[in-house]
Structures are given as structure tokens and as C-alpha cells.
Design a protein around this motif. Sequence first.
Motif, PDB file in Angstrom:
ATOM      1  N   LYS A 318      42.334  39.847  45.006  1.00 58.65           N
ATOM      2  CA  LYS A 318      43.933  40.054  45.185  1.00 58.65           C
ATOM      3  C   LYS A 318      44.467  40.594  43.700  1.00 58.65           C
ATOM      4  O   LYS A 318      45.392  41.560  43.221  1.00 58.65           O
ATOM      5  CB  LYS A 318      44.969  38.844  45.574  1.00 58.65           C
ATOM      6  N   TYR A 319      44.031  39.695  42.655  1.00 60.16           N
ATOM      7  CA  TYR A 319      44.271  39.926  41.296  1.00 60.16           C
ATOM      8  C   TYR A 319      43.779  41.310  40.721  1.00 60.16           C
ATOM      9  O   TYR A 319      44.305  41.952  40.011  1.00 60.16           O
ATOM     10  CB  TYR A 319      43.895  38.760  40.566  1.00 60.16           C
ATOM     11  N   THR A 322      45.706  44.541  42.312  1.00 55.00           N
ATOM     12  CA  THR A 322      46.988  44.386  41.881  1.00 55.00           C
ATOM     13  C   THR A 322      46.811  44.597  40.333  1.00 55.00           C
ATOM     14  O   THR A 322      47.936  44.779  39.855  1.00 55.00           O
ATOM     15  CB  THR A 322      47.709  43.262  42.183  1.00 55.00           C
ATOM     16  N   CYS A 323      45.923  44.840  39.751  1.00 58.96           N
ATOM     17  CA  CYS A 323      45.429  44.958  38.173  1.00 58.96           C
ATOM     18  C   CYS A 323      46.166  43.878  37.355  1.00 58.96           C
ATOM     19  O   CYS A 323      46.377  44.103  36.065  1.00 58.96           O
ATOM     20  CB  CYS A 323      46.368  46.209  37.680  1.00 58.96           C
ATOM     21  N   LYS A 324      46.524  42.898  37.836  1.00 64.58           N
ATOM     22  CA  LYS A 324      46.846  41.588  37.216  1.00 64.58           C
ATOM     23  C   LYS A 324      45.673  41.134  36.318  1.00 64.58           C
ATOM     24  O   LYS A 324      46.223  40.123  35.571  1.00 64.58           O
ATOM     25  CB  LYS A 324      47.446  40.470  38.267  1.00 64.58           C
ATOM     26  N   GLU A 327      46.570  41.369  32.458  1.00 68.78           N
ATOM     27  CA  GLU A 327      47.049  40.497  31.437  1.00 68.78           C
ATOM     28  C   GLU A 327      46.570  39.569  30.756  1.00 68.78           C
ATOM     29  O   GLU A 327      45.283  39.125  31.050  1.00 68.78           O
ATOM     30  CB  GLU A 327      48.063  39.694  32.565  1.00 68.78           C
ATOM     31  N   SER A 330      45.098  36.149  32.341  1.00 63.00           N
ATOM     32  CA  SER A 330      44.560  36.252  33.737  1.00 63.00           C
ATOM     33  C   SER A 330      43.412  35.686  33.671  1.00 63.00           C
ATOM     34  O   SER A 330      42.994  35.198  34.902  1.00 63.00           O
ATOM     35  CB  SER A 330      44.614  37.693  34.186  1.00 63.00           C
ATOM     36  N   PHE A 333      43.458  31.950  34.617  1.00 60.81           N
ATOM     37  CA  PHE A 333      44.145  31.532  35.657  1.00 60.81           C
ATOM     38  C   PHE A 333      43.520  30.521  36.590  1.00 60.81           C
ATOM     39  O   PHE A 333      42.301  30.437  36.906  1.00 60.81           O
ATOM     40  CB  PHE A 333      44.410  32.567  36.642  1.00 60.81           C
ATOM     41  N   CYS A 338      46.316  28.368  43.025  1.00 57.63           N
ATOM     42  CA  CYS A 338      46.927  29.337  43.618  1.00 57.63           C
ATOM     43  C   CYS A 338      46.669  29.212  44.905  1.00 57.63           C
ATOM     44  O   CYS A 338      47.599  29.497  46.024  1.00 57.63           O
ATOM     45  CB  CYS A 338      46.589  30.832  43.090  1.00 57.63           C
TER      46      CYS A 338
END
Length: 342
Positions: A318-319, A322-324, A327, A330, A333, A338
Amino acid sequence: MDNTDYRQNITVQYCFPDNNASCRKEVHGGPGFIFVFIFLSCISVCTVFLNLLVIISISHFKQLHTPTNLLILSLSVADLLVGLIVMPVNILQLIDSCWYYGKIACIIFPLFCYLSVLASVFSLVLIAVDRYIAVCDPLLYTSRVTNCKMSMCIILGWSSCLLYDVILYYYNDHLIPTQLYETCHGECLLVIQHSWVIFDLVVSFVMPCSVIVILYAFIFNVARNQAKTIRAISDGASQKRRTEISGSSHTKAAKKLGTIIFVYLACWIPYYISSLCVESMTSSSMVWTVFTFVLYMNSALNPLLYSVFYSWFRVSVKYIVTCKIFESSSSRFNLALCLTVQ
């Protein structure tokens, strides 16, 4: 009528029209070959995509830098090479019989192909060993199995696979497994002798398969004994609940282990059965092509079995999508947090 249809589906051309020594090529057409081409191409793309997701996830998120995940990373790298290089080359040879990549590539490709598959099998064996230690000796697992030790094992394993491959293919005069033929320009024909098939059957299939099945049998037995122990020490109102939990986890573990063993055997057995039925196999035969791709499909199924069903993989994907992951924070994380929030 049948012969006419056959001639319409196969057009005889030359691999290199400007070269007098060029081989003739057979361009296979028709709906059947188009379907096969699309189907195999989709498998190759899925193999690359799934294994690339696994590699990015484990490499990026520091929480996933564990010994077990390092093994999954090694497995994904080997499977990625199969989907990225080995499968496309074989697909092109299925549609077009010519070899356009030169003599050096003709020599190196079988070596690279077998290294990728063998490294994948080696990673599967190491994963079974890792899970055996984790289940049978959980208290000492963290001290006995570290990232540094696991990295050394992976490097040593890949080096051993490469050395085994090189020796058997090129330097062992007493056991010459294969021969490369080039009767015309644009041909790369690999012939595997029956003696090599038997030896490779033992080293690349029987031994790894035996280790995997035996270790997972031990894991299953230990898990079952642990479930009995939990039921034995449980009492009162908590006994029913604990029994349900242990039974559920026991069933899930049995299904997962059974699926892993079944898929591994289903992908490898057809190739070796067909290989043992003939004195020698050539890379141009349809039997070779079909069962080799069945074997390669294991590289597409491995990330599904070892990663996609894991909750951390779904969160990390998912990360990535969504190109997260771009960050700055990231990589640190907390994936478990989560999952709790979700």
C-alpha cells in the motif's frame, strides 16, 4: 486439410537473411500460439512485479530487516531473475526458433538460467531450516540466528550454487551434462544427457525436497505437540477459548505447510519425470518447453506463498503503490502499528 492449415501457421524464413550460413526460422502463428505467448508473457510480468514488490518492501522498511525476511529477499531476487531474463528468452525462442544473442550469450545463458533456479531452491531450503529453528528452539533463536549470520549463509549459498553450476557445465570431464550445438548461424541448441538428468535429479530435487519435507514434518509435529501442551495446562473458562485458538492456528499452519510442499512438488516433478523418460532432451523440443515453464512458474508462486499472505506485505505494498515510501521517515514506519490501527 490439416497439412494446409499447418503450413499456413508456420512460415519458413531465415534468422539472418543477409548471412548465407543463417539458420531457417519457424515463426509460429495462429490463435493457439498467440494465446500461449500472451499467457506466458503475463506469467513473466507477474513474476517480475510480485518479486519486485517483495524486494522493495524488505529492502526499504527497516522493521522487515529480519533473518527470515533476508531469506525471502534472497528467494525473491532469484525468482526475479527468472521472470526478468530466463522466462522472456524462452518465450521468444518458443515463438521464434532463432537465437539472436550471439555465441557468448548461448554459453552463458544456460549457466545463468540454472543458477537462478538453483538459488531459488537453495533459498527454499534455508527458509525451511530457519522455520525449524524458530519453532523447535524459539528461546535461543534470536541469539543463534542473526542478520549477519544469515547474510553470510546467503552469500555462501549463492557462491556454492555458482561453483556447482560452473564445474558441472564446463570443467568436469567425467560428467559432461550438456552439449551446445550450433550447426548454423542463429542456432543455440542445448542437449542434456540422461546421465546428467539423473545426477541433477538427486542434487537439485531429491535432496532439497527431502530436506524441506522432513523439516516441515518436524515443524508440524512440534506445533501439534505445543497445541496439546496448551490444552493440557488450560482449565476453567479459558480452556475452551485456548483450545479453539490452538486448533485454529494448528489448522492454518497445516494448510500453509501443505500448500508450500504441494506447489513445490507440482512445479518440479513433471520436468524430471519427462526428463527420465528419454535418453536426452533438447531445448527445441516442446516437452522441454512446456515442463520447463511449469518449473519456472514456481518463481511466480513463491512470492504468493511466502509474502503476499503476510500482513506486513499488504501494508508495505500500500505504501509502495501510493508512493509514500518516498517520504523521509517511511523506512522507519511501524507496520505492526498500522495493522493494529486498521
